[in-house]
Design an enzyme around this catalytic site. Structure first.
Site, PDB file in Angstrom:
ATOM      1  N   VAL A  37       8.483   3.493   0.114  1.00 29.39           N
ATOM      2  CA  VAL A  37       9.391   4.099   1.092  1.00 29.39           C
ATOM      3  C   VAL A  37      10.573   4.723   0.360  1.00 29.39           C
ATOM      4  CG1 VAL A  37      10.804   3.714   3.140  1.00 29.39           C
ATOM      5  CG2 VAL A  37       8.716   2.384   2.807  1.00 29.39           C
TER       6      VAL A  37
ATOM      7  N   MET B 162       0.809  -1.214   0.000  1.00 28.49           N
ATOM      8  CA  MET B 162       0.000   0.000   0.000  1.00 28.49           C
ATOM      9  C   MET B 162       0.841   1.262   0.000  1.00 28.49           C
ATOM     10  SD  MET B 162      -1.427   0.164   3.916  1.00 28.49           S
ATOM     11  CE  MET B 162      -2.065   1.814   3.724  1.00 28.49           C
ATOM     12  N   GLY B 163       2.149   1.133   0.179  1.00 25.58           N
ATOM     13  CA  GLY B 163       2.983   2.322   0.261  1.00 25.58           C
ATOM     14  C   GLY B 163       4.335   2.136  -0.398  1.00 25.58           C
TER      15      GLY B 163
ATOM     16  N   LYS C 113       7.562   6.978   4.322  1.00 26.11           N
ATOM     17  CA  LYS C 113       6.622   6.056   3.695  1.00 26.11           C
ATOM     18  C   LYS C 113       5.408   6.846   3.241  1.00 26.11           C
ATOM     19  CE  LYS C 113       4.222   1.655   4.373  1.00 26.11           C
ATOM     20  NZ  LYS C 113       4.031   0.501   5.289  1.00 26.11           N
TER      21      LYS C 113
ATOM     22  N   ASP D 122       1.183  -9.742   9.796  1.00 30.66           N
ATOM     23  CA  ASP D 122       1.932  -9.856   8.543  1.00 30.66           C
ATOM     24  C   ASP D 122       3.424 -10.054   8.818  1.00 30.66           C
ATOM     25  OD1 ASP D 122       2.115 -10.041   5.785  1.00 30.66           O
ATOM     26  OD2 ASP D 122       2.332  -7.883   5.479  1.00 30.66           O
TER      27      ASP D 122
END
Length: 311
Positions: free
Chosen positions: A4, A1-2, A19, A114
């Site tokens: 960095v 989702m991101g 991020k 996760d």
């Protein structure tokens, strides 16, 4: 989702990691809230084995960002790819450091959901040593959330990385507890010692079937490993949650004999999970042999078997 990126913090005069939510996910109604939740979760945790969050904010276009400490090194997935299976003492040390970090999260009511080698970063320290930093609380779950909080994980949501997901997380990402992180730690330990995860398939249905039917045979891949170490992995990967370790402190205690010089991580995990006001003077980790302490569940549906003292 991101994504960095490295950046320079002008006021602190130091390099940091930033991020930023990916543009294609910003439009999703839950992405900003999930990102803020990750920042809040990470900011609440102050242990040395969790990446430190420095700041959060939004860009001019309202895209959320998070500023974190800059880490130098590589993650455990890259380490495995480069070196293959790791020595027992080294693999156990890394897992004990993760246990310490996860214990703090669990004590704060946060389930990571996760954990995997790619989210465990081997950070280089000024003295040349390396230490684990747990990353990415983006899909973490906060137990007993406050009334009115946004429920981001519905019954049908598929959250996490399939190779490391517990059976109950496969069924419902929302209805999980600390046991799902214990399962992931078992998968990670198996992979650190063997070079590959215990359950591999090209489909979700195949993974579910493997979890249900496969026997955990770590020593088939490395015969020189201790049967006690294989038993630890089997207990982490017991199909039924109740047959796994009660908490990560219990897991840390049975790992200590394989890296005794790093027992401090197991002791910290025990202390942080001991309720305040509860005397733990008799709960010191005495490094028992796994054969004396383990409750082993070797196949799905089996009741745990408590092994007595060695003859």
């Amino acid at each position: 989702m991101g994504v960095v990126v490295a950046a320079w913090h002008e006021d602190l005069a130091q390099r940091v990691a930033v991020k930023i939510v990916r543009a294609e996910t910003v439009a999703r109604k839950d992405s900003a809230e999930r990102f803020r939740r990750e920042a809040r979760a990470a900011a609440r945790l102050r242990g040395e084995h969790i990446v430190r969050v420095i700041d959060v904010g939004t860009l001019e276009d309202q895209t959320p960002f998070m500023v974190m400490e800059f880490l130098e090194g590589n993650d455990l997935a890259q380490e495995l790819e480069r070196r293959g299976p790791l020595p027992v003492a080294e693999a156990t040390r890394y897992l004990l450091e993760v246990v310490e970090a996860v214990a703090e999260a669990h004590a704060a009511g946060i389930v990571h959901r996760d954990l995997k080698p790619a989210n465990l970063f081997l950070s280089s320290q000024p003295d040349g040593s390396r230490t684990i930093k747990v990353l990415d609380f983006g899909v973490s779950k906060t137990v007993n959330e406050q009334p009115g909080s946004v429920l981001l994980t519905q019954e049908f949501a598929f959250i996490g990385s399939p190779l490391y997901m517990s059976p109950e997380q496969m069924r419902s990402a929302h209805d999980v507890d600390a046991g799902t992180d214990i399962w992931a730690l078992g998968v990670i330990l198996f992979e650190l010692l063997s070079g590959q995860p215990p359950f591999v398939s090209d489909s979700i249905a195949g993974l579910v079937r493997a979890q249900l039917e496969s026997k955990i045979e770590l020593r088939a891949k490395r015969p020189e490993l201790s049967p006690d170490l294989e038993a630890i992995v089997r207990t982490c990967l017991a199909y039924e949650r109740r047959a796994r370790y009660a908490d990560v402190a219990e897991l840390g205690a049975v790992l200590v004999p394989f890296a005794p010089e790093h027992r401090v991580h197991a002791e910290r995990a025990r202390r942080v999970l001991t309720p305040r006001g509860t005397s733990d003077s008799n709960a010191a980790i005495l490094a028992p042999t796994p054969a004396q302490a383990l409750a082993v569940a070797s196949s799905p549906g089996e009741q745990p078997v408590t092994l007595g003292p060695a003859a």
